[in-house]
Each structure stands twice: as C-alpha cells, then as structure tokens.
Design a protein around this motif. Structure first.
Motif, PDB file in Angstrom:
ATOM      1  N   PHE A  23       0.830  -1.203   0.000  1.00 50.39           N
ATOM      2  CA  PHE A  23       0.000   0.000   0.000  1.00 50.39           C
ATOM      3  C   PHE A  23       0.866   1.255   0.000  1.00 50.39           C
ATOM      4  O   PHE A  23       0.703   2.146  -0.839  1.00 50.39           O
ATOM      5  N   ILE A  24       1.800   1.327   0.927  1.00 51.66           N
ATOM      6  CA  ILE A  24       2.650   2.512   1.033  1.00 51.66           C
ATOM      7  C   ILE A  24       3.555   2.642  -0.188  1.00 51.66           C
ATOM      8  O   ILE A  24       3.892   3.741  -0.609  1.00 51.66           O
ATOM      9  N   GLY A  25       3.912   1.516  -0.778  1.00 54.70           N
ATOM     10  CA  GLY A  25       4.796   1.526  -1.934  1.00 54.70           C
ATOM     11  C   GLY A  25       4.119   1.788  -3.264  1.00 54.70           C
ATOM     12  O   GLY A  25       4.790   1.853  -4.294  1.00 54.70           O
ATOM     13  N   ARG A  26       2.799   1.961  -3.248  1.00 54.33           N
ATOM     14  CA  ARG A  26       2.108   2.271  -4.496  1.00 54.33           C
ATOM     15  C   ARG A  26       2.635   3.587  -5.055  1.00 54.33           C
ATOM     16  O   ARG A  26       3.066   4.467  -4.312  1.00 54.33           O
ATOM     17  N   LYS A  27       2.589   3.690  -6.356  1.00 54.57           N
ATOM     18  CA  LYS A  27       3.136   4.875  -7.024  1.00 54.57           C
ATOM     19  C   LYS A  27       2.567   6.156  -6.419  1.00 54.57           C
ATOM     20  O   LYS A  27       1.352   6.290  -6.302  1.00 54.57           O
ATOM     21  N   TRP A  28       3.439   7.048  -6.018  1.00 49.60           N
ATOM     22  CA  TRP A  28       3.171   8.375  -5.466  1.00 49.60           C
ATOM     23  C   TRP A  28       2.709   8.369  -4.006  1.00 49.60           C
ATOM     24  O   TRP A  28       2.638   9.425  -3.393  1.00 49.60           O
ATOM     25  N   MET A  29       2.388   7.220  -3.436  1.00 50.13           N
ATOM     26  CA  MET A  29       1.837   7.184  -2.080  1.00 50.13           C
ATOM     27  C   MET A  29       2.832   7.738  -1.053  1.00 50.13           C
ATOM     28  O   MET A  29       2.471   8.574  -0.226  1.00 50.13           O
ATOM     29  N   GLY A  30       4.080   7.281  -1.114  1.00 51.06           N
ATOM     30  CA  GLY A  30       5.086   7.731  -0.148  1.00 51.06           C
ATOM     31  C   GLY A  30       5.342   9.218  -0.217  1.00 51.06           C
ATOM     32  O   GLY A  30       5.449   9.895   0.814  1.00 51.06           O
ATOM     33  N   ASP A  55      -3.579  15.010 -11.912  1.00 49.19           N
ATOM     34  CA  ASP A  55      -4.673  15.335 -10.993  1.00 49.19           C
ATOM     35  C   ASP A  55      -5.477  14.078 -10.658  1.00 49.19           C
ATOM     36  O   ASP A  55      -5.857  13.861  -9.508  1.00 49.19           O
ATOM     37  N   LYS A  56      -5.712  13.260 -11.667  1.00 44.28           N
ATOM     38  CA  LYS A  56      -6.503  12.035 -11.467  1.00 44.28           C
ATOM     39  C   LYS A  56      -5.827  11.107 -10.464  1.00 44.28           C
ATOM     40  O   LYS A  56      -6.467  10.602  -9.545  1.00 44.28           O
ATOM     41  N   LEU A  57      -4.523  10.905 -10.626  1.00 43.76           N
ATOM     42  CA  LEU A  57      -3.815   9.984  -9.737  1.00 43.76           C
ATOM     43  C   LEU A  57      -3.664  10.564  -8.337  1.00 43.76           C
ATOM     44  O   LEU A  57      -3.792   9.840  -7.341  1.00 43.76           O
ATOM     45  N   LEU A  58      -3.431  11.862  -8.216  1.00 43.57           N
ATOM     46  CA  LEU A  58      -3.348  12.483  -6.893  1.00 43.57           C
ATOM     47  C   LEU A  58      -4.675  12.331  -6.160  1.00 43.57           C
ATOM     48  O   LEU A  58      -4.707  11.949  -4.992  1.00 43.57           O
ATOM     49  N   THR A  59      -5.759  12.589  -6.854  1.00 41.15           N
ATOM     50  CA  THR A  59      -7.091  12.444  -6.248  1.00 41.15           C
ATOM     51  C   THR A  59      -7.327  11.005  -5.811  1.00 41.15           C
ATOM     52  O   THR A  59      -7.800  10.747  -4.701  1.00 41.15           O
ATOM     53  N   GLU A  60      -6.969  10.075  -6.677  1.00 40.67           N
ATOM     54  CA  GLU A  60      -7.147   8.656  -6.376  1.00 40.67           C
ATOM     55  C   GLU A  60      -6.336   8.251  -5.142  1.00 40.67           C
ATOM     56  O   GLU A  60      -6.851   7.595  -4.236  1.00 40.67           O
ATOM     57  N   ARG A  61      -5.089   8.643  -5.108  1.00 42.62           N
ATOM     58  CA  ARG A  61      -4.227   8.275  -3.979  1.00 42.62           C
ATOM     59  C   ARG A  61      -4.698   8.944  -2.680  1.00 42.62           C
ATOM     60  O   ARG A  61      -4.698   8.319  -1.614  1.00 42.62           O
ATOM     61  N   LEU A  62      -5.095  10.208  -2.749  1.00 46.83           N
ATOM     62  CA  LEU A  62      -5.600  10.882  -1.554  1.00 46.83           C
ATOM     63  C   LEU A  62      -6.852  10.179  -1.035  1.00 46.83           C
ATOM     64  O   LEU A  62      -7.007   9.975   0.174  1.00 46.83           O
ATOM     65  N   ASN A  63      -7.739   9.780  -1.928  1.00 44.32           N
ATOM     66  CA  ASN A  63      -8.948   9.068  -1.514  1.00 44.32           C
ATOM     67  C   ASN A  63      -8.614   7.735  -0.857  1.00 44.32           C
ATOM     68  O   ASN A  63      -9.260   7.333   0.115  1.00 44.32           O
ATOM     69  N   GLU A  64      -7.598   7.042  -1.365  1.00 43.03           N
ATOM     70  CA  GLU A  64      -7.171   5.780  -0.755  1.00 43.03           C
ATOM     71  C   GLU A  64      -6.605   6.024   0.646  1.00 43.03           C
ATOM     72  O   GLU A  64      -6.892   5.262   1.577  1.00 43.03           O
TER      73      GLU A  64
END
Length: 113
Positions: A23-30, A55-64
């Motif tokens: 989870f933490i290692g997902r792209k951009w998460m760290g 923007d799409k990926l940032l939103t997705e990661r923030l929601n996760e």
C-alpha cells in the motif's frame, strides 16, 4: 522471530506487513505522505509540491489514504471547493518510516556519485 514448521518459517505478521508495504509503496503514495508531514495542505499545494503526478492519480491516492484513515480530508469554510488534507495520528505514525526511506534514498544517491 517466526516459528518454524516443517523447516519453513511461519510469520504471523507477514500478510499484514506485506499488504502495508504494498500500500505505502504504491506509485506516489510515499511522496504524498512525505508532503503532508509538515502539516495540512490544500490540494493545489500538493500538486505544486509533487512534480509529475496527474490530478486524477493524486485524487485517487488521496482518496485511498482517506479510506485507510491515514489522511483526513476537511472542507474549509463549508465549501466543497476548499479542501485540505492532513495526516491522522495513524498517518503521523508513519513519519519515522517515510523519513528513513528518504534518508536511505539520499544515501544511495551519494553512493552512485
């Protein structure tokens, strides 16, 4: 220490540990977590800090991160357009881990010079 059964180590925390690392290692998460270490940020501040993320990926990661209760999403002034993100106590607990990874990356960069 894992218990040995049939000469194979048994690790009671392995699956939870693996899920967490994945989870933490997902792209951009760290880097998102790292960006929030010094306090709450508005969405546009994060886009300015994290170069190359869509923007799409940032939103997705923030929601996760919100779903996993590592980040709290707040609406400022009651407006759905003014959103702020900050680490929860569980997210703050990752500080030493994320900072250690950052230090390790810097160390590796020095070795490569």
């Amino acid at each position: 220490m894992p218990e040995a059964t049939d000469n194979k180590p048994k690790c009671h925390i392995c699956s939870d540990f693996h899920k967490t690392i994945e989870f933490i290692g997902r792209k951009w998460m760290g880097i998102i977590i790292y960006s929030l270490l010094d306090g709450p940020k508005r969405y546009h501040e994060l886009t300015g800090m994290i170069e190359g993320i869509s923007d799409k990926l940032l939103t997705e990661r923030l929601n996760e991160l919100v779903k996993e209760e590592l980040v709290k999403k707040s609406y400022l002034d009651g407006s759905l357009k003014k959103v702020q993100y900050e680490l929860t106590p569980s997210g703050e607990a990752l500080k030493d881990v994320v900072v250690s990874i950052h230090k390790w990356v810097e160390y590796k960069k020095q070795l490569e010079k």
